[in-house]
Design a protein around this motif. Sequence first.
Motif, PDB file in Angstrom:
ATOM      1  N   TRP A 137       9.229   7.675   4.888  1.00 27.01           N
ATOM      2  CA  TRP A 137       8.813   7.911   3.594  1.00 27.01           C
ATOM      3  C   TRP A 137      10.077   8.213   2.771  1.00 27.01           C
ATOM      4  CZ3 TRP A 137       9.910  11.736  -0.071  1.00 27.01           C
ATOM      5  CH2 TRP A 137       9.302  11.653  -1.296  1.00 27.01           C
ATOM      6  N   THR A 138      11.060   9.153   3.332  1.00 28.33           N
ATOM      7  CA  THR A 138      12.263   9.368   2.635  1.00 28.33           C
ATOM      8  C   THR A 138      13.097   7.934   2.413  1.00 28.33           C
ATOM      9  OG1 THR A 138      12.380  11.532   3.149  1.00 28.33           O
ATOM     10  CG2 THR A 138      14.309  10.761   2.578  1.00 28.33           C
ATOM     11  N   ALA A 139      13.251   7.292   3.731  1.00 28.41           N
ATOM     12  CA  ALA A 139      13.862   5.793   3.778  1.00 28.41           C
ATOM     13  C   ALA A 139      13.439   4.936   2.596  1.00 28.41           C
ATOM     14  CB  ALA A 139      13.865   5.413   5.031  1.00 28.41           C
ATOM     15  N   GLU A 140      11.874   4.862   2.787  1.00 31.44           N
ATOM     16  CA  GLU A 140      11.353   3.806   1.794  1.00 31.44           C
ATOM     17  C   GLU A 140      11.595   4.341   0.290  1.00 31.44           C
ATOM     18  OE1 GLU A 140       8.118   1.811   4.832  1.00 31.44           O
ATOM     19  OE2 GLU A 140       7.359   3.478   3.661  1.00 31.44           O
ATOM     20  N   ILE A 141      11.412   5.549  -0.082  1.00 36.87           N
ATOM     21  CA  ILE A 141      11.567   5.857  -1.558  1.00 36.87           C
ATOM     22  C   ILE A 141      12.989   5.589  -1.772  1.00 36.87           C
ATOM     23  CG2 ILE A 141      11.567   7.778  -2.883  1.00 36.87           C
ATOM     24  CD1 ILE A 141       8.896   7.019  -2.510  1.00 36.87           C
ATOM     25  N   PHE A 142      14.122   5.778  -0.864  1.00 38.79           N
ATOM     26  CA  PHE A 142      15.277   5.528  -1.046  1.00 38.79           C
ATOM     27  C   PHE A 142      15.658   4.050  -1.527  1.00 38.79           C
ATOM     28  CE2 PHE A 142      19.404   3.648   0.460  1.00 38.79           C
ATOM     29  CZ  PHE A 142      20.315   4.471  -0.321  1.00 38.79           C
ATOM     30  N   ALA A 150      12.341  -4.671  -4.359  1.00 37.11           N
ATOM     31  CA  ALA A 150      10.942  -5.115  -5.121  1.00 37.11           C
ATOM     32  C   ALA A 150       9.964  -5.164  -4.028  1.00 37.11           C
ATOM     33  CB  ALA A 150      10.991  -6.517  -5.588  1.00 37.11           C
ATOM     34  N   ASP A 151      10.149  -5.162  -2.699  1.00 32.56           N
ATOM     35  CA  ASP A 151       9.254  -5.343  -1.791  1.00 32.56           C
ATOM     36  C   ASP A 151       8.969  -4.261  -0.744  1.00 32.56           C
ATOM     37  OD1 ASP A 151       6.854  -6.903  -1.067  1.00 32.56           O
ATOM     38  OD2 ASP A 151       8.217  -8.118   0.560  1.00 32.56           O
ATOM     39  N   VAL A 152       9.391  -3.123  -1.331  1.00 35.32           N
ATOM     40  CA  VAL A 152       9.197  -2.134  -0.372  1.00 35.32           C
ATOM     41  C   VAL A 152       7.887  -1.099  -0.848  1.00 35.32           C
ATOM     42  CG1 VAL A 152      10.164   0.273   0.321  1.00 35.32           C
ATOM     43  CG2 VAL A 152      11.518  -1.754   0.316  1.00 35.32           C
ATOM     44  N   PHE A 153       6.992  -0.813   0.228  1.00 35.34           N
ATOM     45  CA  PHE A 153       5.973   0.041  -0.160  1.00 35.34           C
ATOM     46  C   PHE A 153       5.783   1.306   0.788  1.00 35.34           C
ATOM     47  CE2 PHE A 153       1.127   0.967  -0.513  1.00 35.34           C
ATOM     48  CZ  PHE A 153       1.073   0.767  -1.791  1.00 35.34           C
ATOM     49  N   PRO A 154       5.834   2.494   0.055  1.00 31.87           N
ATOM     50  CA  PRO A 154       5.819   3.780   1.044  1.00 31.87           C
ATOM     51  C   PRO A 154       4.416   3.958   1.270  1.00 31.87           C
ATOM     52  CG  PRO A 154       7.355   4.030  -1.039  1.00 31.87           C
ATOM     53  CD  PRO A 154       6.354   2.861  -1.296  1.00 31.87           C
ATOM     54  N   ALA A 155       3.817   3.565   2.270  1.00 30.22           N
ATOM     55  CA  ALA A 155       2.185   3.649   2.635  1.00 30.22           C
ATOM     56  C   ALA A 155       2.096   4.934   2.775  1.00 30.22           C
ATOM     57  CB  ALA A 155       1.876   2.579   3.412  1.00 30.22           C
ATOM     58  N   GLY A 156       2.829   5.714   3.032  1.00 31.02           N
ATOM     59  CA  GLY A 156       2.695   7.350   3.534  1.00 31.02           C
ATOM     60  C   GLY A 156       2.671   8.168   2.407  1.00 31.02           C
ATOM     61  N   ASP A 157       2.761   7.788   1.136  1.00 26.12           N
ATOM     62  CA  ASP A 157       2.608   8.629   0.122  1.00 26.12           C
ATOM     63  C   ASP A 157       1.232   8.916  -0.235  1.00 26.12           C
ATOM     64  OD1 ASP A 157       4.580   9.467  -2.304  1.00 26.12           O
ATOM     65  OD2 ASP A 157       2.757   8.758  -3.130  1.00 26.12           O
ATOM     66  N   LEU A 158       0.953  10.407  -0.386  1.00 29.20           N
ATOM     67  CA  LEU A 158      -0.471  10.864  -0.831  1.00 29.20           C
ATOM     68  C   LEU A 158      -0.741  10.042  -2.272  1.00 29.20           C
ATOM     69  CD1 LEU A 158      -2.986  12.577  -0.162  1.00 29.20           C
ATOM     70  CD2 LEU A 158      -1.814  14.440  -1.181  1.00 29.20           C
ATOM     71  N   ALA A 159      -0.038  10.299  -2.974  1.00 27.68           N
ATOM     72  CA  ALA A 159      -0.446   9.721  -4.659  1.00 27.68           C
ATOM     73  C   ALA A 159      -0.815   8.215  -4.468  1.00 27.68           C
ATOM     74  CB  ALA A 159       0.778  10.110  -5.571  1.00 27.68           C
ATOM     75  N   LEU A 160      -0.082   7.631  -3.830  1.00 27.25           N
ATOM     76  CA  LEU A 160      -0.486   6.228  -3.817  1.00 27.25           C
ATOM     77  C   LEU A 160      -1.658   5.897  -3.072  1.00 27.25           C
ATOM     78  CD1 LEU A 160       3.025   4.191  -2.559  1.00 27.25           C
ATOM     79  CD2 LEU A 160       2.007   4.573  -4.854  1.00 27.25           C
ATOM     80  N   GLN A 161      -2.154   6.690  -2.008  1.00 24.25           N
ATOM     81  CA  GLN A 161      -3.281   6.436  -1.443  1.00 24.25           C
ATOM     82  C   GLN A 161      -4.315   6.935  -2.198  1.00 24.25           C
ATOM     83  OE1 GLN A 161      -2.700   8.935   2.080  1.00 24.25           O
ATOM     84  NE2 GLN A 161      -1.257   7.623   3.174  1.00 24.25           N
ATOM     85  N   PRO A 174      -7.424   5.755   1.753  1.00 26.90           N
ATOM     86  CA  PRO A 174      -6.799   4.967   2.834  1.00 26.90           C
ATOM     87  C   PRO A 174      -5.875   5.424   3.768  1.00 26.90           C
ATOM     88  CG  PRO A 174      -6.091   3.975   0.720  1.00 26.90           C
ATOM     89  CD  PRO A 174      -7.077   4.887   0.474  1.00 26.90           C
ATOM     90  N   THR A 175      -5.781   5.449   5.003  1.00 32.99           N
ATOM     91  CA  THR A 175      -4.610   5.958   5.994  1.00 32.99           C
ATOM     92  C   THR A 175      -3.490   5.011   5.390  1.00 32.99           C
ATOM     93  OG1 THR A 175      -5.089   4.373   7.541  1.00 32.99           O
ATOM     94  CG2 THR A 175      -6.275   6.296   7.626  1.00 32.99           C
TER      95      THR A 175
END
Length: 213
Positions: A137-142, A150-161, A174-175
Amino acid sequence: MRLLLSADDMTEGLDALVAADPRLGPLREACGTVEIRHRPPGFEGVARIVVAQMVSVASATAIWNRLDQTLGTVTAETVLAADDATLRAAGLSGAKSRTLRAVAAAVRDGLDLQALAEAPADDAVAALVALPGIGRWTAEIFLLFCARHADVFPAGDLALQVAAMEGLGLPARPTEKEMRQMAEAWSPWRGVAAKLFWAYHKVCREGRAAVPV
């Protein structure tokens, strides 16, 4: 590798997303302008993300301000020079202090965060998660907020889910795995999709900030 450098880039990405997945159209209408939001891709950018882990945006801002005031300025050198009591007094947990020190030591020893920001996403994520305390998560947020990929998606982020569940009418949150699979259809604009979902999450909560940095 496409970067999000201007409002025009965001508009292009949003247009492409809605064309590819019409379900995103109502989310875009509800949000209006979706801001890029970014930080410089150096030690400060990573440090801000670490501070923001698992706390609200308001709490992260308060802790960062105390840390910045305590250290004079937050750099790899000042973090390494500070003792545990100093970092704890600024509001950092022991785990976050250890993570910041690990990143600071890596920077001191030659880690080039600017070069990572310009590297392919998979390579940059692999290099960052090799550091103690840095997860995906930290790496993808960075990569999303500092490198502006433009093409990175932090899928583990609770707010996104939560935003995906509410905005797309899903029966359950979603998981992380399900979010990654879903986001494949939004490539090469998955980063824009993430920013859209965060904006939608904020709108649905009448201004409560959900963007992590």
